[in-house]
Design an enzyme around this catalytic site. Structure first.
Site, short mmCIF file in Angstrom:
data_model
loop_
_atom_site.label_atom_id
_atom_site.label_comp_id
_atom_site.label_asym_id
_atom_site.label_seq_id
_atom_site.Cartn_x
_atom_site.Cartn_y
_atom_site.Cartn_z
N SER A 1 7.10 -4.12 3.55
CA SER A 1 6.75 -5.23 4.44
C SER A 1 5.55 -4.89 5.34
O SER A 1 4.45 -4.76 4.85
CB SER A 1 7.99 -5.61 5.26
OG SER A 1 7.83 -6.84 5.90
N ASP B 1 -7.56 -2.32 0.65
CA ASP B 1 -8.46 -3.40 0.24
C ASP B 1 -9.83 -3.30 0.89
O ASP B 1 -10.84 -3.70 0.30
CB ASP B 1 -7.82 -4.76 0.57
CG ASP B 1 -6.73 -5.14 -0.41
OD1 ASP B 1 -6.55 -4.41 -1.41
OD2 ASP B 1 -6.06 -6.16 -0.18
N LYS C 1 7.63 -5.66 -0.96
CA LYS C 1 8.20 -6.82 -0.24
C LYS C 1 7.05 -7.63 0.34
O LYS C 1 6.49 -7.29 1.37
CB LYS C 1 9.16 -6.38 0.87
CG LYS C 1 9.79 -7.55 1.63
CD LYS C 1 10.78 -7.06 2.67
CE LYS C 1 11.41 -8.23 3.43
NZ LYS C 1 10.48 -8.90 4.34
#
Length: 548
Positions: A289, A300, A314
């Site tokens: 999470s 990224d 998740k």
């Protein structure tokens, strides 16, 4: 003509949505009417007395179980537990407890909180709480007895290892706050390390403060953020932590759900703390999470190297909604997407009847990082640098799971007033020999997968009429296996010693000590040092992030 068709479709779309909503509203009203009728008739006609409240909760749980494991009903009695998930605070004595099949025991008292200050130690068996017999009461039932308003008193009757008579302790409950940061350290090599165990309120503020504190001590050569075992928490805390290392105005996570209120973009909103420091994020299969938002955004933006194991996967967002009679519902409202546009959700619960709901290594849709590296949707965050950890052998898992290691630590603590510092304590030969004698005296036994396979072979051979012919070979195999199994405590000594050291250190130095002891021989941290300091001369840090 084409424009007319588009216009017709545009007009029909809201009509279709309205019709679907109307149909759903009818089904809801119909279902509620049926449920009310059923419950009323049960109450009037069932042969025995029923508890409508319990039946109602059972029905609600069964309904929500058909969705996903994160959408749950929160009865009034569990409201405090729900608050703990977001604040990290609760009224109680400050201790982790575990059920051993008969009684609940203290597993770990938190340093500085009522249990530890009252002299309660790991291994203490809880016999009574305020006069209530705790035999056969599970962890949740005992936890409910221990919790209460800060300032109120609670009396525990305890059984301690090595003592015949029970002891009694009266404690004053406090508002216990679980640390988001159980440990941080500036190593001599110039690497700052911080373990983040949760994303409760003020987690980002605390990370900034500890980072600034370490930076004041000297020029940092790198920063390691340890998110292993961190199951997540508040999304805004994750965004603010990413913001420490990413420029202002950059998207970190977006939410997409059915309701308009569930659709939102969360960018960085503050000036960064440090855009240049080499950064490593440690993750494992229990990083989930909010942890995955941090690790995924850093990956990224090619801002740091992710090290360890694939994360949990998740990619769902939950909100807590108030219901009638002071109850609540935690409900999944959206998927979240990290900067590259990918969602890292592992299991598609909307089609869960068609899946095994198990993790797999197939690649999802490909996306690109800011420097053009390929990353994939679904299946959590794949680390840039994988550090393989071999699973524990059966004997080690049994020793740990059946509490032999936990119980031996109680024995050791009762016989030794002090030990060396957490980072220097080791299991010596005498201690390990004593441990082996301890488990032998306890008549420790376990069944290996090989033994199960042999028993299956014998049964199959008997059914097929071959057993008498191959019996000598099977007996020889069993004899050889028994000889190997007898050596398991020696051949798996390294892993067993690691668990013993952690458990014993925890008796004297609590959770902080466990962390210190574990970092001595931590393969993930060693790999982070190697990459951040370029000790192997390969310049892996820049090579990985450049995508070359």
């Amino acid at each position: 003509m084409k424009h007319i068709r588009i216009l017709i479709l545009a007009l029909l779309l809201p009509i279709g949505l309205f019709a679907q909503e109307k149909q759903n509203n009818f089904e809801i009203a119909k279902s509620l009417d049926i449920f009310n009728s059923l419950l009323r008739e049960l109450n009037l006609n069932y042969v025995d007395e029923i508890n409508p409240g319990e039946l109602n909760e059972t029905a609600i749980k069964a309904m929500l179980d058909g969705l996903d494991p994160y959408t749950v009903f929160i009865p009034e009695s569990d409201i405090e537990n729900a608050k703990f998930m977001t604040t990290g605070e609760y009224g109680g004595i400050g201790a982790i407890i575990q059920y051993d099949g008969e009684f609940t025991r203290i597993s770990d008292p938190y340093y500085g909180w009522p249990a530890q200050k009252a002299g309660i130690i790991a291994g203490d068996v809880i016999l009574e709480v305020n006069g209530v017999d705790c035999k056969k009461k599970n962890t949740q039932e005992v936890s409910n007895l221990l919790k209460g308003q800060p300032g109120t008193e609670v009396t525990l009757k305890l059984k301690r290892y090595g003592q015949e008579k029970p002891i009694e302790k009266t404690l004053k409950r406090e508002k216990v706050k679980i640390d988001n940061i159980p440990y941080y350290k500036l190593f001599d090599n110039g690497i700052a390390y911080l373990q983040l165990s949760g994303f409760t309120r003020d987690a980002a503020k605390e990370v900034k403060e500890k980072f600034a504190e370490m930076r004041k001590k000297g020029q940092l050569k790198g920063f390691v953020l340890d998110l292993r075992g961190n199951g997540g928490g508040l999304m805004n805390e994750a965004v603010d932590i990413v913001n420490m290392f990413i420029p202002k105005g950059k998207p970190v996570v977006s939410m997409k759900g059915k309701a308009a209120t569930a659709n939102s973009l969360h960018p960085t909103t503050n000036d960064p703390v440090d855009l240049d420091i080499p950064l490593a994020i440690l993750v494992d299969g229990n990083s989930a999470s909010a942890s995955e938002i941090v690790a995924g955004a850093i990956q990224d933006y090619d801002r740091g190297v992710i090290i360890g194991e694939r994360t949990f996967g998740k990619g769902l967002v939950q909100n807590i909604l108030p219901l009638s009679y002071n109850t609540q519902m935690k409900v999944t409202v959206a998927h979240y997407y990290i900067p590259s546009g990918r969602c890292i959700q592992e299991i598609d619960y909307s089609h869960k009847k068609d899946t095994t709901q198990t993790k797999n290594d197939t690649l999802g849709k490909a996306f690109k990082t800011i420097h053009g590296r390929t990353v994939y949707e679904g299946h959590g965050i794949m680390p840039d640098v994988k550090v393989k950890r071999d699973p524990y052998a059966i004997v080690t898992a049994y020793l740990y799971g059946k509490n032999y290691i936990f119980d031996y630590a109680n024995k050791y603590y009762s016989e030794h007033k002090s030990i060396d510092s957490a980072d220097r304590f080791q299991i010596d030969e005498a201690t390990y020999q004593d441990f082996m004698k301890f488990v032998k005296d306890k008549k420790f036994s376990y069944t290996t997968e090989s033994e199960k396979a042999i028993e299956k072979l014998k049964k199959t051979a008997k059914d097929e009429g071959y057993l008498d012919k191959i019996k000598p070979q099977i007996e020889l195999l069993e004899k050889n296996l028994a000889a190997e199994k007898a050596n398991d405590l020696i051949s798996n000594r390294k892993d067993i010693e690691e668990l013993l050291r952690s458990e014993i250190v925890g008796r004297y130095y609590y959770q902080r000590g466990r962390i210190v002891a574990s970092l001595n021989d931590d393969p993930d941290l060693k790999r982070a040092f190697e990459i951040l300091l370029n000790t192997n001369g390969k310049d892996e840090y820049h090579s990985i992030l450049s995508g070359k």
